[in-house]
Design a protein around this motif. Sequence first.
Motif, PDB file in Angstrom:
ATOM      1  N   PRO A 125     -43.853 -21.927 -36.694  1.00 33.36           N
ATOM      2  CA  PRO A 125     -42.607 -21.312 -36.235  1.00 33.36           C
ATOM      3  C   PRO A 125     -42.039 -22.048 -35.028  1.00 33.36           C
ATOM      4  N   ALA A 126     -40.726 -22.193 -35.018  1.00 26.54           N
ATOM      5  CA  ALA A 126     -40.073 -22.870 -33.890  1.00 26.54           C
ATOM      6  C   ALA A 126     -40.194 -22.002 -32.648  1.00 26.54           C
ATOM      7  N   LEU A 127     -40.627 -22.621 -31.568  1.00 26.60           N
ATOM      8  CA  LEU A 127     -40.862 -21.880 -30.328  1.00 26.60           C
ATOM      9  C   LEU A 127     -39.648 -22.009 -29.407  1.00 26.60           C
ATOM     10  N   ASN A 128     -39.384 -20.953 -28.692  1.00 27.15           N
ATOM     11  CA  ASN A 128     -38.317 -20.978 -27.691  1.00 27.15           C
ATOM     12  C   ASN A 128     -38.593 -22.128 -26.713  1.00 27.15           C
ATOM     13  N   PRO A 129     -37.589 -22.951 -26.409  1.00 24.90           N
ATOM     14  CA  PRO A 129     -37.831 -24.090 -25.506  1.00 24.90           C
ATOM     15  C   PRO A 129     -38.274 -23.673 -24.113  1.00 24.90           C
ATOM     16  N   ASN A 130     -38.054 -22.413 -23.758  1.00 21.17           N
ATOM     17  CA  ASN A 130     -38.507 -21.947 -22.448  1.00 21.17           C
ATOM     18  C   ASN A 130     -39.948 -21.452 -22.479  1.00 21.17           C
ATOM     19  N   ALA A 131     -40.540 -21.444 -23.654  1.00 18.80           N
ATOM     20  CA  ALA A 131     -41.925 -20.966 -23.767  1.00 18.80           C
ATOM     21  C   ALA A 131     -42.871 -22.153 -23.845  1.00 18.80           C
ATOM     22  N   VAL A 132     -44.055 -21.940 -23.299  1.00 18.41           N
ATOM     23  CA  VAL A 132     -45.078 -22.976 -23.309  1.00 18.41           C
ATOM     24  C   VAL A 132     -46.253 -22.502 -24.154  1.00 18.41           C
ATOM     25  N   LYS A 133     -46.725 -23.373 -24.997  1.00 15.53           N
ATOM     26  CA  LYS A 133     -47.873 -23.029 -25.829  1.00 15.53           C
ATOM     27  C   LYS A 133     -49.147 -23.233 -25.017  1.00 15.53           C
ATOM     28  N   VAL A 134     -49.952 -22.187 -24.924  1.00 13.82           N
ATOM     29  CA  VAL A 134     -51.222 -22.275 -24.197  1.00 13.82           C
ATOM     30  C   VAL A 134     -52.362 -22.117 -25.189  1.00 13.82           C
ATOM     31  N   GLY A 135     -53.562 -22.438 -24.756  1.00 14.23           N
ATOM     32  CA  GLY A 135     -54.687 -22.424 -25.682  1.00 14.23           C
ATOM     33  C   GLY A 135     -54.907 -21.063 -26.316  1.00 14.23           C
ATOM     34  N   ALA A 136     -55.185 -20.102 -25.484  1.00 12.56           N
ATOM     35  CA  ALA A 136     -55.387 -18.737 -25.963  1.00 12.56           C
ATOM     36  C   ALA A 136     -54.720 -17.795 -24.979  1.00 12.56           C
ATOM     37  N   GLY A 137     -53.977 -16.873 -25.477  1.00 18.04           N
ATOM     38  CA  GLY A 137     -53.230 -15.978 -24.602  1.00 18.04           C
ATOM     39  C   GLY A 137     -54.129 -15.187 -23.681  1.00 18.04           C
ATOM     40  N   VAL A 138     -55.199 -14.663 -24.231  1.00 18.40           N
ATOM     41  CA  VAL A 138     -56.078 -13.828 -23.416  1.00 18.40           C
ATOM     42  C   VAL A 138     -56.780 -14.659 -22.344  1.00 18.40           C
ATOM     43  N   VAL A 139     -57.093 -15.912 -22.669  1.00 18.37           N
ATOM     44  CA  VAL A 139     -57.706 -16.785 -21.669  1.00 18.37           C
ATOM     45  C   VAL A 139     -56.704 -17.067 -20.544  1.00 18.37           C
ATOM     46  N   ARG A 140     -55.490 -17.282 -20.929  1.00 15.35           N
ATOM     47  CA  ARG A 140     -54.437 -17.524 -19.937  1.00 15.35           C
ATOM     48  C   ARG A 140     -54.297 -16.319 -18.992  1.00 15.35           C
ATOM     49  N   ILE A 141     -54.410 -15.144 -19.546  1.00 12.91           N
ATOM     50  CA  ILE A 141     -54.324 -13.939 -18.709  1.00 12.91           C
ATOM     51  C   ILE A 141     -55.492 -13.894 -17.731  1.00 12.91           C
ATOM     52  N   LEU A 142     -56.679 -14.223 -18.234  1.00 12.50           N
ATOM     53  CA  LEU A 142     -57.853 -14.220 -17.350  1.00 12.50           C
ATOM     54  C   LEU A 142     -57.710 -15.265 -16.249  1.00 12.50           C
ATOM     55  N   GLU A 143     -57.157 -16.430 -16.610  1.00 10.37           N
ATOM     56  CA  GLU A 143     -56.925 -17.459 -15.589  1.00 10.37           C
ATOM     57  C   GLU A 143     -56.024 -16.929 -14.483  1.00 10.37           C
ATOM     58  N   LEU A 144     -54.964 -16.291 -14.906  1.00 11.73           N
ATOM     59  CA  LEU A 144     -53.984 -15.815 -13.927  1.00 11.73           C
ATOM     60  C   LEU A 144     -54.543 -14.678 -13.079  1.00 11.73           C
ATOM     61  N   THR A 145     -55.261 -13.765 -13.722  1.00 14.88           N
ATOM     62  CA  THR A 145     -55.840 -12.671 -12.927  1.00 14.88           C
ATOM     63  C   THR A 145     -56.875 -13.226 -11.950  1.00 14.88           C
ATOM     64  N   GLY A 146     -57.549 -14.313 -12.371  1.00 13.01           N
ATOM     65  CA  GLY A 146     -58.493 -14.960 -11.465  1.00 13.01           C
ATOM     66  C   GLY A 146     -57.802 -15.591 -10.274  1.00 13.01           C
ATOM     67  N   GLN A 147     -56.532 -15.899 -10.458  1.00 12.66           N
ATOM     68  CA  GLN A 147     -55.758 -16.488  -9.354  1.00 12.66           C
ATOM     69  C   GLN A 147     -55.032 -15.419  -8.537  1.00 12.66           C
ATOM     70  N   GLY A 148     -55.343 -14.166  -8.804  1.00 14.32           N
ATOM     71  CA  GLY A 148     -54.760 -13.100  -7.998  1.00 14.32           C
ATOM     72  C   GLY A 148     -53.567 -12.406  -8.622  1.00 14.32           C
ATOM     73  N   TYR A 149     -53.269 -12.726  -9.858  1.00 13.73           N
ATOM     74  CA  TYR A 149     -52.152 -12.055 -10.530  1.00 13.73           C
ATOM     75  C   TYR A 149     -52.564 -10.641 -10.939  1.00 13.73           C
ATOM     76  N   THR A 150     -51.627  -9.753 -10.913  1.00 12.93           N
ATOM     77  CA  THR A 150     -51.845  -8.385 -11.395  1.00 12.93           C
ATOM     78  C   THR A 150     -51.400  -8.305 -12.849  1.00 12.93           C
ATOM     79  N   LEU A 151     -52.306  -7.828 -13.696  1.00 11.72           N
ATOM     80  CA  LEU A 151     -51.967  -7.710 -15.114  1.00 11.72           C
ATOM     81  C   LEU A 151     -51.258  -6.385 -15.372  1.00 11.72           C
ATOM     82  N   VAL A 152     -50.104  -6.473 -16.004  1.00 10.07           N
ATOM     83  CA  VAL A 152     -49.353  -5.278 -16.412  1.00 10.07           C
ATOM     84  C   VAL A 152     -49.052  -5.400 -17.899  1.00 10.07           C
ATOM     85  N   LYS A 153     -49.377  -4.339 -18.617  1.00 10.85           N
ATOM     86  CA  LYS A 153     -49.055  -4.322 -20.052  1.00 10.85           C
ATOM     87  C   LYS A 153     -48.091  -3.165 -20.309  1.00 10.85           C
ATOM     88  N   PRO A 154     -46.813  -3.446 -20.334  1.00 12.61           N
ATOM     89  CA  PRO A 154     -45.838  -2.358 -20.515  1.00 12.61           C
ATOM     90  C   PRO A 154     -46.006  -1.695 -21.877  1.00 12.61           C
TER      91      PRO A 154
END
Lengths: 154, 466
Positions: A125-154
């Motif tokens: 599927p064609a991806l929005n040019p403003n979006a970046v493909k990362v390895g695994a979404g959940v891993v990316r979330i863990l990376e960010l929370t490890g860097q002090g990000y707050t996870l919010v799931k609306p």
Amino acid sequence: MRVSRKYPAWVSVLFASTLLATALFASSANAAEDKPFAEHKVVLQISDNDPSKQTLVLNVAGNLLKSYGSDKVDVEIVAFGPGVRLMFDENVNKGRIGGLSTEGVRFAACGNTLTKMTQALGHEPALNPNAVKVGAGVVRILELTGQGYTLVKP
Amino acid sequence: MGNKVFKQAALAIVCTGGLMLGATAQAANWLMLQGTEPAGAAERAKLWGFVQVQYQKDFSDANPGPAGCAPGGSNCYVPPKLIGPNLDSQSAFNVNRARIGVRGSNFPLDSNTNYFLLLEMGNNGITAPGDSFVKATDASVTFSHIPGARVRAGLFKYPGAEEGLQAIHVFDYINFTKVTNEMLLERFPNKAYTADIPAQPLPTTTSLNGFENGVGAFRDVGIQVFDNFMVGPNMDWELSYALMVGNGNGLNFSDTNNNKDLYLYASAEKVFGGAGPRREGMKFWAWHQDGKRTADLTNDSTANPVEYDRERSGVGFKYLKKPYRFTAEYMTGEGMIFVGPNNPDFDFTNANQGVPTAANSGAYGEADGWYIEGGWYIPNTKWEIDARYDFYNRLKNTSRFEFERTRWTLGTQYHFNKKTRVAINYEINDDEAPGFASGTCGAACGPNNNLDGFDNRIAVQVTAIY
């Protein structure tokens, strides 16, 4: 008069490597450096098939920018599973994603999900040019929370 | 001549729109709202529907004239004086519409296909003839693989007049205009000749609706090519087109003849903002329909079906920018002009003795009509005020059976929330058969004997969308 400067080959290689590393780093490793004055760091998760969640997660991102100012809050939206449809280039919210992106909101799409979707669709599927493909979404979330990000799931 | 002009204009606009290139817009007109789903954001199966409950009271007098219940006799009523679809009283509560459906993208990863299914369980012209408990009004699949040429196949609303094409649950009035109800809302001929039904007393045991099938509900089974394009310096003009071929047999799944109906539609809208059914804008449209209907209208014991032409055309304009709304449509029709549910042979008085000719039968009849309407959304309140004037000239090609029907509709709506509202309409009717003497004078006054007592009506309707 034409001026010609010659550099050693290793300088060119080093320059190119630096550019590549910078790009990769900026896009996925520690995006907070894009907003050095950010006082709040938030990662928003979207993994639902429900279209109303697409609107909601974009609303939340917009509200964060409105409340704190785009320089004072760092927001990344990470999509995986059915939520990746938000990052499709054809998505009706493309305009809103473009607007949020200009204000510094980042969009990350799960590579694993995209691989599965490619198998199901028969094409990637064609991806929005403003979006970046990362390895695994959940891993990316863990990376960010490890860097002090707050996870919010609306 | 007039229809040719409509047809050529609609075709030209369709061709022009089809050749223009531009970014497609999110669904925001009736073609797109009903035929497509938002790309990348549609559910696999979205359950939806609406309920409309209403009360109507008609203030018409019984037919004047001598005692008894022959046509024109006293204490008898003709259909316009009774509450439909059952036509057996002058006041009634009714669950007019009760619809439930699902729509969505059956394979959500692929936005190029979507479907639309809707069932009707209310009591109206769709279900009442034949006592159907439930009837499918929509069952279609849309393919959006070709840029600029989406394809929709199945049962769905054909492209046409705004009053018919728009979603009924956001319709701002309770009853259709007379021109839409009689000229566009199609009644289909019975399989065999069916005699006129005379005026009936109340209470009655004889149904005044002689049609065996439900109304067409502005729908057909067929295939449609359509799309929209955003153009202009600010990309705020939306051009839409639709070209459809269908059975010309309404909600009935199959056809009754080998001829197929052709539908052409084009619109141009300056979009002000918003989305969905209440999107604000200024829209112009033109449309044309052309087909044939098979009917046995001769009063004899021999089966001798004949194919009659049926053409409809129209143009219109709508402006909506809250707090104001204004709409105007003009429509014209040739052939298969409906002359009342009690006259299923399409002949108003049966004076032709079962031999339809251009001079006396709706099958060859001509008609036209128009309406203007406006609304005011009272600022900072949940109230809306509506007013409409409509005119219908039925069988205008005949010297004696021409009808001129006019109506004022004054209404108000209270919106409890975005999906629930109550509407109150007061209709002021004025009908005349100009080919006959006015008033009540027996045979010399003809239909005016009935029309003289035709009076006003009040209607209240609650709509809840889910």
